[in-house]
Design an enzyme around this catalytic site. Structure first.
Site, PDB file in Angstrom:
ATOM      1  N   ILE A 151      16.149  -2.552  10.424  1.00  0.00           N
ATOM      2  CA  ILE A 151      15.593  -1.586   9.368  1.00  0.00           C
ATOM      3  C   ILE A 151      16.326  -2.822   7.967  1.00  0.00           C
ATOM      4  O   ILE A 151      17.294  -2.387   7.890  1.00  0.00           O
ATOM      5  CB  ILE A 151      16.288  -0.581   9.448  1.00  0.00           C
ATOM      6  CG1 ILE A 151      15.449   0.086  10.786  1.00  0.00           C
ATOM      7  CG2 ILE A 151      15.560   0.335   8.827  1.00  0.00           C
ATOM      8  CD1 ILE A 151      14.406   0.235  11.148  1.00  0.00           C
ATOM      9  N   LEU A 152      15.487  -2.851   7.321  1.00  0.00           N
ATOM     10  CA  LEU A 152      15.709  -3.827   5.808  1.00  0.00           C
ATOM     11  C   LEU A 152      16.133  -2.569   4.965  1.00  0.00           C
ATOM     12  O   LEU A 152      17.205  -2.916   4.543  1.00  0.00           O
ATOM     13  CB  LEU A 152      14.496  -4.239   5.743  1.00  0.00           C
ATOM     14  CG  LEU A 152      13.853  -6.244   5.844  1.00  0.00           C
ATOM     15  CD1 LEU A 152      13.163  -6.404   6.051  1.00  0.00           C
ATOM     16  CD2 LEU A 152      14.715  -6.885   6.093  1.00  0.00           C
ATOM     17  N   ASN A 153      15.462  -1.819   4.919  1.00  0.00           N
ATOM     18  CA  ASN A 153      15.682  -0.350   4.482  1.00  0.00           C
ATOM     19  C   ASN A 153      15.868   1.221   4.444  1.00  0.00           C
ATOM     20  O   ASN A 153      14.852   1.229   4.554  1.00  0.00           O
ATOM     21  CB  ASN A 153      14.968  -0.502   2.322  1.00  0.00           C
ATOM     22  CG  ASN A 153      15.027  -0.120   1.746  1.00  0.00           C
ATOM     23  OD1 ASN A 153      15.585   1.244   1.674  1.00  0.00           O
ATOM     24  ND2 ASN A 153      15.170  -0.428  -0.051  1.00  0.00           N
ATOM     25  N   GLU A 170       3.191   1.707  12.114  1.00  0.00           N
ATOM     26  CA  GLU A 170       1.716   2.684  12.869  1.00  0.00           C
ATOM     27  C   GLU A 170       3.119   3.263  14.216  1.00  0.00           C
ATOM     28  O   GLU A 170       2.571   4.204  14.525  1.00  0.00           O
ATOM     29  CB  GLU A 170       1.249   1.418  13.805  1.00  0.00           C
ATOM     30  CG  GLU A 170       0.811   0.667  13.018  1.00  0.00           C
ATOM     31  CD  GLU A 170       0.103   0.443  12.095  1.00  0.00           C
ATOM     32  OE1 GLU A 170      -0.970   0.741  12.325  1.00  0.00           O
ATOM     33  OE2 GLU A 170       0.060  -0.516  11.219  1.00  0.00           O
ATOM     34  N   ILE A 192       0.389  -0.904   0.089  1.00  0.00           N
ATOM     35  CA  ILE A 192      -0.193  -0.266   0.021  1.00  0.00           C
ATOM     36  C   ILE A 192       0.491   1.545  -0.009  1.00  0.00           C
ATOM     37  O   ILE A 192       0.516   2.519   0.460  1.00  0.00           O
ATOM     38  CB  ILE A 192      -1.002   0.077   0.889  1.00  0.00           C
ATOM     39  CG1 ILE A 192      -0.542  -0.186   2.662  1.00  0.00           C
ATOM     40  CG2 ILE A 192      -2.292  -1.235   0.770  1.00  0.00           C
ATOM     41  CD1 ILE A 192      -0.777   0.007   3.925  1.00  0.00           C
ATOM     42  N   GLY A 193       2.169   1.413  -0.274  1.00  0.00           N
ATOM     43  CA  GLY A 193       3.217   2.454  -0.627  1.00  0.00           C
ATOM     44  C   GLY A 193       4.109   1.805   0.792  1.00  0.00           C
ATOM     45  O   GLY A 193       5.398   2.805   1.265  1.00  0.00           O
ATOM     46  N   THR A 194       4.085   1.082   1.359  1.00  0.00           N
ATOM     47  CA  THR A 194       5.141   0.684   2.540  1.00  0.00           C
ATOM     48  C   THR A 194       6.744   0.196   2.405  1.00  0.00           C
ATOM     49  O   THR A 194       7.764   0.453   2.331  1.00  0.00           O
ATOM     50  CB  THR A 194       4.876  -0.524   3.625  1.00  0.00           C
ATOM     51  OG1 THR A 194       4.661  -1.213   2.560  1.00  0.00           O
ATOM     52  CG2 THR A 194       3.323   0.299   4.616  1.00  0.00           C
ATOM     53  N   THR A 213      13.055   3.139   2.577  1.00  0.00           N
ATOM     54  CA  THR A 213      11.649   3.323   2.866  1.00  0.00           C
ATOM     55  C   THR A 213      11.430   3.058   3.929  1.00  0.00           C
ATOM     56  O   THR A 213      10.509   4.310   4.637  1.00  0.00           O
ATOM     57  CB  THR A 213      11.263   1.636   2.016  1.00  0.00           C
ATOM     58  OG1 THR A 213      12.235   1.068   2.164  1.00  0.00           O
ATOM     59  CG2 THR A 213      11.247   1.987   0.559  1.00  0.00           C
TER      60      THR A 213
END
Ligand code: FES
Ligand code: FES
Lengths: 180, 749
Positions: free
Chosen positions: B639-641, B715, B475-477, B644
């Site tokens: 944190i993967l990226n 969130e 959804i844009g995440t 983003t």
């Protein structure tokens, strides 16, 4: 505890009788020719069709987005003769012979428009739905030549809502393109 | 090359900046018809007459569907229950003459063009027998009751039983504060309006019709299940596709009524149909509920909290018990021996509320964290100090479990340092900048870190590329991007040779995207399936004639640079593309399910944490509040990226500013209708409202949550912001405004 409910007068009226008479005659489709993204395009369109719907539903150019249909969000921003406008607030028939640029027309053989590249590099979007409008709006802004500072960009890009909240990155991307 | 942890640019970026990314209402097919929804105008009652004749007389109109001529659909409630349905009886569009809420769809006009459908919709006449309605939560607080139990409790646990004697402890406490909060309803308002394009593919297998459905949803499988159950389709009759979603924020967690209407019309008319809602209609399904809260805190003079009470009442509909976790967070943050946490709901004549970004969390956090700020001032203690003094090492609300990881202390330290918190003058109204008052505030945030089971498929294609898929959503995440990174790393492939696909019910089953669990959930499935594919490739290589891996074990190889190599002798190597040849020139594929080990996870409380620090300027002449700068320090595992991830947190912070200062769905109780149902009057921030936002990701290692150590970010960027802003407004003005949003009228009076 209960709240007293007033019957809304408008509803009562509507419920009583429909006095609007028979349906009006349908507007007849007519031919409209624009130059969209450098190509001449003739569409058979009824006069009550907005430029936005003409692009999305008749010209199959769905890159331009509909976020409200009321001139309140900027998702539908396109360039008409180089000026940014909300395409939902104007009828297609008003643009006979006009030069219309949509998001699909910004890149060329040389590659992406510098703003498109800057948007990718600065991650200036999430869902991407406001993005075509943001980019077209920023192209229009640069054509206007009035934005010099970050504060200018924030103010003059405020007709384009981004519900994902990518604003700081949008400012970074636009500033980069302006400085180049 | 490893990609996890790198700021890889969005793999879908090119499509999004060129207009190539297609959203649900953008799949154009020949012969497409358009549906336009007629919305009801009363809040409660019955339709007594509905007259479609004038609409039907308009050339180009194909049909007008109402409750009177609606085709037959399933009979039982259970068939209308989607995967996110709360306990109760789901709303059925065009079911009967009953009106349950204002804006309810009462007819669908289908025509050859959008313009004709829109016009004809204005000609449908509906007459009602109106009944008195109740839409005010504050007027109906004494109707509050406990919510029914159901499946929803799994992800939304009820508050724990009270422990100790909070009232007694409160009375005995030398220092105490009591606060009362009213939060108005809010609507998600993703930029893309809800729309569904149903393509009628004609009759296929055994003469049964087939439909390809492009739906705006956070979970294609959920939409598929919904229409299957209601219309009696089998799985091979409906395929739901949703490659791009123009924002969700929870609104797409349940199938919305345009899906039902579009499928109903397509099935009945044997035509392709598109139904798109208007922005006004975006206020006619699901919202963040109005909530009323009370908090009481008691403390000893040294700042130890000795009593905690937090009670919340949320609004719901008359037909479903929608619930949120509002009060539990207070217990998680502060381990107070005498605590009472209570949560109830009040049914009203509204549509059922629907999870909206950080549902319950952002609501409850604002209450407890503004109360904490007030307590800090009473105690003459720094707000960060007070939180450190009462820092919880375990989560008593789930039975005294330790946190799987909790680097909240580091969030306080790094956030405060970046912000310059040590220079804060504790006194309110003490700082001026020109003619505006300046205030600094902070708050703590907390959210869940769940990992659910999911499936994924990985294919080594005939040209040596890796294609991975799962029926999740983006959804844009950034799901497309991070899954590509995980897949590339797991099989040691260059990222350009990896493609990740999602949003299609032909793909392996995944839960909907929400609750901040997608990165962890789908990430685990992708890692699992790529590992399993690696094992398969190893076996293929091992079996081949004269294989250099003949004697090797799987543990002795690794995948890197598009090759499989022996760890101890990297010169022994085989390119992955050769394995296709070993497989007879066919692609090699694997499908796997990932399930986190419950024995490992269930002994821990698993959460993300944050600390938000905010500066506001308040103009007391005009009542305006500006967030001039804010720092969010986030502890959310790996944190993967970072690129983003930063966007997600910034987006959450913008939502925090929005929630604190702007967003409010205003109900006119005489009509039972939201008045400001458009983007001009429902205020959300524009670019000029947003200033300096800074994000810190605090290092946090977590071996418990899932094998990737990922916790999710959807969130947590939002949760602490409204409280931090409210606290900053107090610090600027000396005025405690406990209701949200803090609009200028509340600042002025
Ligand atoms: S769609 Fe035109 S301004 Fe929103
Ligand atoms: S990127 Fe989603 S609305 Fe701007």
């Amino acid at each position: 505890m209960s709240v007293k409910t007033l019957t809304p007068p408008a509803v009562q009226l509507a419920a009583k009788a429909d006095t609007r008479g028979p349906a009006r005659p349908m507007p007849k489709p007519g031919m409209v020719t624009f130059r969209i993204n450098g190509e001449s395009k003739t569409l058979s369109i009824a006069p009550w069709t907005t430029l936005l719907d003409a692009l999305r539903e008749y010209a199959n150019l769905t890159g331009t987005k509909k976020g409200c249909d009321h001139g309140q969000c900027g998702a539908c921003t396109v360039l008409v003769n180089g000026t940014r406008i909300n395409s939902c607030l104007t009828l297609a028939v008003m643009h006979d012979d006009h030069e219309i640029t949509t998001i699909e027309g910004l890149a060329n053989e040389g590659g992406l428009h510098p703003l498109q590249t800057a948007f990718i590099n600065h991650d200036a979007f999430q869902c991407g739905y406001c993005t075509p409008g943001q980019i077209c709006s920023a192209v229009g802004l640069m054509n206007e030549g009035q934005a010099k500072t970050e504060a200018d960009v924030r103010e003059l890009m405020s007709g384009n809502i981004c519900r994902c909240g990518a604003y700081p990155h949008i400012v970074d991307a636009v500033m980069e393109a302006i400085k180049k | 090359m490893t990609y996890i942890g790198q700021p890889v640019k969005r793999v879908d970026g090119y499509d999004k900046v060129t207009g190539k990314a297609k959203y649900a209402a953008e799949f154009n097919v020949p012969g497409l018809t358009y549906g336009y929804v007629v919305s009801g105008t009363i809040a409660k009652g019955k339709i007594t007459r509905i007259d479609s004749s004038r609409a039907l007389a308009v050339p180009g109109v194909i049909q007008v569907f109402t409750h009177e001529n609606r085709p037959h659909t399933a009979w039982f409630d259970i068939n209308y229950k989607d995967l996110d349905a709360p306990p109760g009886s789901p709303f059925r569009p065009l079911h009967d003459a009953q009106i349950k809420y204002s804006g309810q769809p009462v007819a669908l006009v289908v025509a050859e063009t959008f313009e004709v459908a829109r016009y004809a919709a204005s000609l449908v006449v509906v007459e009602y027998n109106e009944e008195a309605h109740e839409t005010s939560l504050e007027a109906n607080l004494d109707e509050a009751r406990d919510p029914k139990s159901g499946m929803a409790d799994l992800l939304k646990p009820k508050p724990p039983k009270p422990r100790g004697h909070a009232d007694k402890a409160l009375a005995a406490a030398p220092v105490s504060v009591q606060t009362h909060h009213v939060h108005g309803p809010q609507h998600h308002n993703p930029m893309e309006m809800f729309g569904t394009t149903v393509v009628y593919d004609g009759e296929q297998k055994k003469g049964k019709p087939h439909f390809t459905i492009y739906d705006k949803t956070q979970g294609a499988p959920s939409s598929q299940l919904y229409v299957k159950q209601i219309f009696g389709f089998s799985s091979d009759q409906v395929r739901v596709i949703s490659p791009y979603v123009g924002g969700g924020f929870g609104s797409g967690l349940r199938p919305q009524y345009q899906l039902f209407l579009a499928v109903m019309a397509a099935k009945e008319l044997k035509r392709s149909v598109r139904v798109t809602l208007t922005r006004q209609q975006m206020f006619t399904f699901g919202h963040r509920p109005e909530t009323v809260q009370d908090v009481a805190l008691g403390a000893s003079a040294d700042g130890t909290i000795t009593a905690l009470k937090h009670r919340a009442v949320g609004a719901t509909s008359q037909f479903e018990d929608y619930t949120e976790v509002v009060v539990n967070w207070s217990g998680m943050l502060y381990d107070v021996p005498d605590t009472t946490l209570e949560y109830q709901i009040t049914p009203l004549d509204l549509y059922s509320p629907l999870d909206m970004r950080a549902p319950g969390g952002v609501t409850g956090d604002h209450a407890i964290e503004t109360a904490m700020d007030a307590l800090a001032y009473e105690l003459k203690m720094d707000p960060v100090e007070l939180r450190l003094k009462n820092y919880s090492e375990k989560d008593w609300t789930v039975g005294d479990k330790p946190y799987s990881s909790k680097e909240l202390r580091e969030c306080f330290r790094q956030g405060a340092e970046r912000f310059g918190w040590e220079n804060r003058n504790p006194e309110p109204r003490a700082t001026k900048r020109g003619n505006v008052l300046v205030g600094w505030g902070m708050a703590t945030g907390i959210w869940d870190a769940n990992t659910l089971p999911a499936r994924a498929e990985a294919v080594l294609t005939v040209n040596g590329k890796l294609r991975v898929s799962s029926a999740t959503a983006d959804i844009g995440t950034g799901t497309y991007t991070i899954m590509t990174q995980i897949a590339a790393d797991t099989l040691g492939m260059p990222i350009d040779d990896v493609i990740f696909k999602l949003g299609d019910t032909d793909m392996p089953l995944a839960p909907f995207q929400g609750g901040s669990f997608t990165a962890a959930t789908i990430g685990s499935a992708v890692k699992q399936v790529c590992t399993d594919l690696g094992k398969k490739l190893f076996k293929l290589a091992q079996k081949s004639k004269g294989s250099p891996f003949y004697d090797a074990d799987y543990d002795e190889v690794r995948f890197a640079d598009g090759h499989m190599r022996l760890k101890k002798d990297p010169s022994v190597t085989m390119p992955l593309i050769d394995m296709v040849a070993l497989n007879g020139g066919r692609s090699v594929s694997e499908t796997s399910t990932s399930i986190v080990n419950p024995l490992k996870t269930s002994n821990y409380s698993r959460h993300t944490h944050s600390a938000a620090f905010v500066e506001v300027e308040v103009d007391e002449d005009l009542g305006t509040v500006t967030v001039t700068r804010a720092v969010s320090a986030i502890a959310a595992g790996r944190i993967l990226n970072p690129r983003t991830a930063r966007s997600q947190i910034i987006g959450g912070m913008v939502w925090g500013i929005s929630s604190a200062l702007q967003e409010d769905s205003k109900m006119d109780h005489r009509y039972g209708r939201f008045m400001n149902h458009n983007l001009a009057e429902y205020h959300v921030p524009v670019n000029a409202d947003i200033h300096d936002l800074d994000v810190i990701f605090v290092e946090e290692h977590d071996e418990i949550v899932n094998p990737l150590g990922v916790k999710g970010l959807g969130e947590i960027g939002l949760v602490a912001m409204p409280a931090a802003i409210a606290n900053a407004v107090w610090h600027a003005t000396g005025k405690r405004i406990y209701d949200l949003p803090i609009t200028l009228d509340r600042v002025l009076y």
